[in-house]
Design an enzyme around this catalytic site. Sequence first.
Site, PDB file in Angstrom:
ATOM      1  N   LYS A 191      89.731  18.268   6.029  1.00 26.50           N
ATOM      2  CA  LYS A 191      90.320  17.795   4.772  1.00 26.50           C
ATOM      3  C   LYS A 191      89.354  18.115   3.639  1.00 26.50           C
ATOM      4  O   LYS A 191      88.500  17.309   3.251  1.00 26.50           O
ATOM      5  CB  LYS A 191      90.590  16.292   4.840  1.00 26.50           C
ATOM      6  CG  LYS A 191      91.606  15.819   3.806  1.00 26.50           C
ATOM      7  CD  LYS A 191      92.975  16.413   4.077  1.00 26.50           C
ATOM      8  CE  LYS A 191      94.001  16.024   3.036  1.00 26.50           C
ATOM      9  NZ  LYS A 191      95.267  16.711   3.234  1.00 26.50           N
ATOM     10  N   SER A 391     100.148  18.718   3.702  1.00 29.46           N
ATOM     11  CA  SER A 391      99.744  17.333   3.501  1.00 29.46           C
ATOM     12  C   SER A 391     100.969  16.505   3.125  1.00 29.46           C
ATOM     13  O   SER A 391     101.882  16.376   3.927  1.00 29.46           O
ATOM     14  CB  SER A 391      98.635  17.240   2.463  1.00 29.46           C
ATOM     15  OG  SER A 391      97.842  16.085   2.685  1.00 29.46           O
TER      16      SER A 391
END
Length: 591
Positions: A191, A391
Site C-alpha cells: 500500500k 482499492s
Amino acid sequence: MKDFLKYVLATLVAIVLAGIVFIIIGIVSIVGMFASSDSETKVLDNSIFELKLDGNIVERYKDSPFDQIFGEDYSTYGLDDILSSIKKAKENEKIKGIYLESSLLASSSFATNEEIRRALLDFKESGKFIVAYADQYTQGTYYIASVADKVISNPQGSLSWHGLASEPVFYKELLDKLGVQMQVFKVGTYKSAVEPFTSTQMSDANREQVSVFINDIWEKMIQEISESRNIPVDSLNAYADKLMDLVPAEEYLKCGMVDTLIYKSDVSNYLKQLTGTPEDENLNTLLLEDMINVKRSVPKDKSGNALAVYYAYGEIDPNGGLASTGSDNIDSKKVAKDLAKLSKDKDIKAIVLRVNSPGGSAYGSEQIWNEVQKIKGKKPIIVSMGDYAASGGYYISCAADTIVAEATTLTGSIGIFGMFPDASNLLTNKLGIHFDVVKSNKMSDFGSLSRPLNEEEKAVMQNYINHGYATFIKRCADGRHMTPEAVEKIAEGRVWTGERAKDLGLVDVIGGLDTAIDIAAKAAGIENYSVLNYPVKENVLSSLINTEKDRMVKDKLQNELGEYFTKFQFLRNLRNADPIQARLPFDLNIK
C-alpha cells in the site's frame, strides 16, 4: 433640475432595459446554438470520419456552452462518444473510412487506448480503410494508430518510442522543512499511497509491483503493435532502447513503424483517391461532434427491454476531497441512490456498472458496495473496469456477478490507510503560534494539528484501520467466492493489471464495455434490448446553472499543466480529504 433628474432616470432605465434585452438575446442564442448542435447530422456520400487524438479523453463528456462561445484551444473528448462513433461509422454505408489525426493526447491511459484500438480493429472488419497521420506520435497514439492500413508521418515529424517509466514524487523532505509530519496508519506491504509523505524513494515492495505492472502493460502494447505492423517484438524493444524520439523521421520508415512520409496537404489528396473524390472538390469529413449526432443505421429496438450502463468514474469522495484525476468525482450518496432506483425499475433487466476509479473514501466505497450487494439477486449486475478500478474502485466492484476488465486495467490494491498531519513544529517552533486546550475527556482533541498523536491514540487508530482492512477482505472474499485467507495472499495493497487479476481470480473476463453489455444481456436472458446510459447527461440550461465555470477552469488547467495537474489538484484538495482512504497512490506518473 427636474429635467436633469428626468433625463438621468430615463438613461438608467434604458441601460437596465438594454441589459435585460441583451441577456435574453444571449440566452436565446446559446440555447439556439445547442439546439442546432443537437440536431441530426446528415451524412453525405463518400464521407470520412476524422477522429482527432489530442487533448484529453475522459469516460464521458458533455460539451460546455462556454466552449462554443469562447472557442477552444484545447479539447476534451468522451470515450463513450468515441466508441459509439466508431461503431456508427462501421454501420453507415456512406462512411468509407476513418482518418486518425494524432497529436499530443495528454490524458488517456492504457486501458482507454486499448478500448479505442479494439474498436478500430472491429471497424476494419467492415472492409473500410483507416489512415493515420501525425506530426508527433506519442507512444499512446502510436499504439492506437498502429492498427491503420496506412501509418503516415510528417517528413520532419517525431515518434515517441522509449518504453514506460514511473517517476513518483516524494514530499517528505519538503514537509520536514515546513515542519509538518504525516502520521500514517495502513495495512498492506504494497500500500504505497503513503510513501510520498514518509520516504524519499520507493520501498522495495512498491518497486516490485510497479516494475511488474509497467512491464505487463509494455509487453501488451508491443505484442499488439508487432501483430499489426509485422515487426518482431525484439525489434520494437531494440528501437525503444535507441530512443526513437530523437531520430530523423526516415528511421521510422526504415524500421517499418510508419509506411510513408508526406505532409498533411498530401494526406488530403491521398484520402480523395481512396474515396473517389475529385481533386478540385472538398472531402466530406465528419468530426466527432458531427458523429455524435449521426443516427445509427440499425433498426430501433421495440422489445421494451433495457440494459442500464451506469458510469462511476473519478475518485470516490462524497464530500469533496482528493480530486486529483480530473474534474469528475464519484459522489457515493448519489451513486447509491441512483443504483437503488435502477434496481427497482422493471424495464431495466440488468445493470452494467462502468468503474474507472483509483478509489478514495473508504466510507463512500462501503456505501456503493452495499447497493451493489442489494442489487445482486434481483437482477444481473456486471462491472466493466476502465483505466483503474483499484482499492475503493475494486471495493465497489467486488460484489458484482461478473467483473470484466481490460488487460491493462490497474486493479486490486486491496488495502486502506489513514493520514493525520502533525503541524506542531511548523505552527509553534517556526511560526510562534501556541495552543492550549480544555477537554472533557482524554481524547477529546484527537487529530488536532497542534500536537502529535500519543501512543494510545495511535493504537486506537491502527486498530480502526485493521478493522477496515478486515472488512475490505471479507467483502472481496464474499463477492469473489474465495476464503479470506486466499484474498489476503493477493491483497496487501498490491496493484495488478487486469490480465494478472484474472489469473488470480479478482477478475472474470478480459474485455471492454461491449463485452460487459453482452454478458449482462445473456445473464438477463434477453436478445433484444436498448442500452440506456446513466447518469443522464445535463442539458444546456442545467450546464449553465451548475458548475460550468469551475469545470471549464479545471479543463483549462489540465490542458496547461499536463502531467503536473494531478499534483496541483492533490495539494489544492488535501485539506478536504477523508482521513480513511482506500485508493491507489496519489500519482502513478507513468509515462
